[in-house]
Design a protein around this motif. Structure first.
Motif, short mmCIF file in Angstrom:
data_model
loop_
_atom_site.label_atom_id
_atom_site.label_comp_id
_atom_site.label_asym_id
_atom_site.label_seq_id
_atom_site.Cartn_x
_atom_site.Cartn_y
_atom_site.Cartn_z
N GLY A 1 15.31 3.07 8.47
CA GLY A 1 14.70 2.84 7.17
C GLY A 1 15.71 2.46 6.11
N THR A 2 16.89 3.09 6.15
CA THR A 2 17.93 2.76 5.18
C THR A 2 18.41 1.34 5.37
OG1 THR A 2 18.66 5.07 5.10
CG2 THR A 2 20.21 3.40 4.32
N LEU B 1 12.39 9.19 2.50
CA LEU B 1 12.38 9.07 3.96
C LEU B 1 13.10 10.24 4.62
CD1 LEU B 1 11.67 7.40 6.45
CD2 LEU B 1 13.79 6.10 6.11
N VAL C 1 15.47 1.35 -6.14
CA VAL C 1 14.37 1.16 -5.20
C VAL C 1 14.79 1.55 -3.79
CG1 VAL C 1 14.90 -1.28 -4.75
CG2 VAL C 1 12.55 -0.44 -4.48
N ALA D 1 15.74 -1.02 4.08
CA ALA D 1 15.64 -1.03 2.62
C ALA D 1 16.79 -1.83 2.00
CB ALA D 1 15.64 0.40 2.09
N LEU E 1 11.22 6.77 -7.33
CA LEU E 1 10.41 5.56 -7.14
C LEU E 1 9.43 5.36 -8.29
CD1 LEU E 1 9.68 5.78 -3.30
CD2 LEU E 1 11.19 4.16 -4.48
N VAL F 1 9.66 -0.82 -0.19
CA VAL F 1 9.33 0.58 0.03
C VAL F 1 8.39 0.75 1.21
CG1 VAL F 1 8.29 2.64 -0.99
CG2 VAL F 1 9.74 1.16 -2.38
N ASN G 1 9.41 -5.19 -4.67
CA ASN G 1 9.68 -3.76 -4.61
C ASN G 1 8.67 -3.04 -3.73
OD1 ASN G 1 11.96 -3.81 -6.28
ND2 ASN G 1 10.71 -3.74 -8.12
N THR H 1 13.64 5.29 -1.87
CA THR H 1 13.05 5.15 -0.53
C THR H 1 13.79 6.01 0.48
OG1 THR H 1 12.37 2.89 -1.05
CG2 THR H 1 12.45 3.50 1.28
N SER I 1 10.08 -0.22 4.69
CA SER I 1 11.17 0.69 5.05
C SER I 1 10.65 2.07 5.43
CB SER I 1 12.17 0.80 3.90
OG SER I 1 12.68 -0.46 3.55
N LEU I 2 9.71 2.59 4.64
CA LEU I 2 9.14 3.90 4.96
C LEU I 2 8.36 3.86 6.26
CD1 LEU I 2 7.82 5.33 1.56
CD2 LEU I 2 9.77 6.12 2.90
#
Length: 467
Positions: free
Chosen positions: A428-429, A154, A146, A432, A379, A393, A389, A150, A396-397
Motif C-alpha cells: 500500500g505504501t 493502512l 495524502v 500510494a 486524510l 487513497v 487524491n 493513507t 492504495s488502501l
C-alpha cells in the motif's frame, strides 16, 4: 536521564512541537506508562522466535533462548530509538522488535543451508542497511499528506486482524478456535478499558489500558485461560553467547534474499517514522528517518552475531500514544529497560508471556483502532474534490488490505514478488507513493505536488507556507 521525583514533575512548555516528545514525568508515572507500552507490543515481539524456532525444529530450550535474546535486542533497539546515541535513533516514542517479514527467509535459508548461513546473511544485510540509511531517508519527500494519511490508516487496518487472531486463534481447524470464553474475556477487557477511561481522571485515565490488561489477566487466569504452571521451571538468568549455532557462513543468494526483505521493511519503517511524527506533532525529516533506519540495521547486524532476527521499528505502540495522549519518549525508553529485564530475568518474562492472549488481543484491537483514527484525521485535510487524491487513497488502501483479507492471494506469484506483496503495508505504501508521483509529479506544490510533510499540505490543494 535525570528524573524529577517531586510531587509535580517539571515539564517543558507545551508551546513548541518538540516539547511533547521531550516531556518529563515522575519516575513512577514514566515506569507505568512504559509498562503499558511493553504489554501492548510484547506479543508481537515474542511470536517471531517461537515461529522460527518451531519451524526449524529447534528444542524448547533453544526456542527459550531465542526469545530471551530477542527481548534483549528489542530492548536495546527501543532505548536507541527513544533516547538516541550519535547518529542512531530517531529520539521519538517508538519501539523495536523482530520483524515478521523475516520469518520466511530465515526458515527457507535455515532449512536449506543451516542457521550459520542465516546469521551470516543477517549480519551482512544489517551492515548494508546501516550504510544505506541516509539514501532511504532522502525518500521522505515522497510522503505528502495524502500518502502519509493513507499509510497510517493502512497500518492500523492491517494490524487489526493481528489482534483479532490473538482472541480467536490462528487455525480455524483447531478445536479451540473461536471459543466463546475467549471472545467473552476479550469483550470484558475492552469494556474495562472503556469504564476505566470514563471514570478515571488524569494519569489514571491514561493508564486505563494497563489497568484493564492486569484485571483482565487475573480474571482470565481465574477461569483457566492462560497457563502459569511453567513459571520458574527454567533458569532464572541466562543468555546465549555469540554464534550459538556455529561459525557464520556467507552465501550470496541467501544474502540477496534477506536484502529484498530489508527493502520491504525499510518502506514500512519509514512509514512508522512519519506516522509517529504526525501523532506527536513533531515534523520528521530525512535525517530523522536515516537515524531510525540505522537502529534497525544495527540491531539486525548484532542479531547476526548473537542469534537474533531481522529487526524493525514497530507501529504497535503508535495507536497507544494517540489514545492516551502521552507523547513523551521517556516512557518508551523505560519500556526498553523492561524488555531488557524480561530477556535477562526469565521468570519476569514468563509472567508477561502468560497473559491470556484474548486480553492482549483486546488491548491491541483498541490501540490499532486509534491508529486508524489518526490516519482518518490526516486524510480529512486532503481535498477529495480532486479525483487524483481519491484514486490514491482508495487504490492504495484496497491493495494494501488484500493480504489481511486473503492471505493466500499471492501464492502463485514468483517467490520474491510474493515476499513483497504479502506485506500489505509495504504494498500500500509503494502504491500510494507511486500514484502520488503519477498524478502530482512536476506540479507546483500549491496544486498537489509531492512536497515533504510540513511544507503546505501536498495533495490537499492548499498553498504551502511562505513565511
Amino acid at each position: 536521564m535525570v528524573w524529577d521525583n517531586s510531587r509535580k514533575a517539571k515539564e517543558t512548555p507545551p508551546d513548541t512541537p518538540a516539547s511533547a516528545v521531550d516531556e518529563r514525568h515522575s519516575a513512577v508515572r514514566t515506569t507505568l506508562f512504559g509498562l503499558q507500552h511493553v504489554l501492548v507490543m510484547y506479543a508481537g515481539v515474542v511470536i517471531v522466535p517461537i515461529v522460527v524456532g518451531s519451524a526449524l525444529g529447534l528444542s524448547d530450550a533453544d526456542i527459550a533462548k531465542l526469545v530471551s535474546i530477542d527481548l534483549v535486542l528489542a530492548g536495546i533497539g527501543t532505548l536507541l530509538q527513544s533516547l538516541g546515541v550519535w547518529k542512531f535513533g530517531i529520539r521519538m516514542p517508538l519501539v523495536v522488535g523482530a520483524a515478521s517479514n523475516g520469518i520466511i527467509p530465515m526458515v527457507l535459508v535455515g532449512e536449506n543451508h543451516g542457521l550459520p548461513t542465516v546469521y551470516g546473511s543477517i549480519l551482512v544485510g544489517g551492515v548494508i542497511w546501516i550504510f544505506m540509511a541516509p539514501l532511504f531517508g532522502m525518500l521522505l519527500k515522497l510522503f505528502p499528506t495524502v500518502v502519509t494519511g493513507t499509510v497510517i490508516a493502512l497500518i492500523g487496518l492491517t494490524l487489526i486482524p493481528v489482534g483479532l487472531r490473538m482472541i480467536v486463534g490462528d487455525d480455524p481447524e483447531d478445536p479451540g478456535y473461536g471459543k466463546l470464553s475467549h471472545i467473552a474475556l476479550a469483550g470484558f477487557t475492552i469494556a474495562l478499558i472503556v469504564v476505566f477511561r470514563r471514570l478515571l481522571k488524569g494519569v489514571a485515565g491514561q493508564l486505563s489500558i494497563l489497568f484493564a490488561l492486569i484485571v483482565g489477566a487475573v480474571v482470565g487466569w481465574a477461569v483457566g485461560i492462560g497457563d502459569l504452571s511453567h513459571i520458574g521451571a527454567g533458569p532464572v538468568i541466562g543468555l546465549m553467547g555469540p554464534m550459538h549455532f556455529g561459525t557464520l557462513q556467507f552465501h550470496l543468494p541467501s544474502i540477496l534474499l534477506f536484502l529484498v526483505i530489508i527493502f520491504v521493511i525499510t518502506v514500512e519503517a519509514s512509514g512508522q517514522g512519519v506516522a509517529v511524527g504526525q501523532v506527536v506533532g513533531k515534523r520528521v525529516g530525512p535525517s530523522d528517518i536515516a537515524r531510525l533506519l540505522r537502529v534497525d540495521g544495527l540491531m539486525t547486524a548484532l542479531s547476526g552475531l548473537f542469534s537474533g532476527f531481522v529487526y524493525t521499528t514497530f507501529g504497535q505502540n503508535i495507536g497507544l500514544i494517540a489514545l492516551t495522549g502521552v507523547r513523551s519518549r521517556f516512557p518508551v525508553a523505560v519500556g526498553g529497560v523492561i524488555l531488557l529485564a524480561l530477556g535477562v530475568f526469565h521468570p519476569v518474562g514468563e509472567v508477561f508471556a502468560s497473559f491470556p492472549k484474548p486480553v492482549i488481543g483486546a488491548a491491541a484491537v483498541v490501540t490499532f483502532g486509534a491508529l486508524i483514527v489518526t490516519g482518518v484525521q490526516l486524510l480529512s485535510s486532503v481535498d477529495f474534490n480532486r479525483p487524483s487524491n481519491l484514486m490514491i487513497v482508495m487504490i492504495s488502501l484496497s491493495a494494501g488490505l488484500i493480504p489481511a483479507y486473503i492471505p493466500d492471494f499471492y501464492t502463485r506469484m514468483p517467490h520474491l514478488a510474493e515476499m513483497f506483496l504479502e506485506s500489505g503495508v509495504a504494498t500500500g505504501t509503494a502504491l500510494a507513493v507511486t500514484l502520488n508521483l503519477v498524478f502530482h509529479a512536476g506540479r507546483r506544490r500549491g496544486d498537489g505536488s509531492a512536497a515533504p510533510p510540513g511544507e503546505g499540505r501536498p495533495g490537499s490543494g492548499e498553498e504551502p507556507r511562505t513565511d
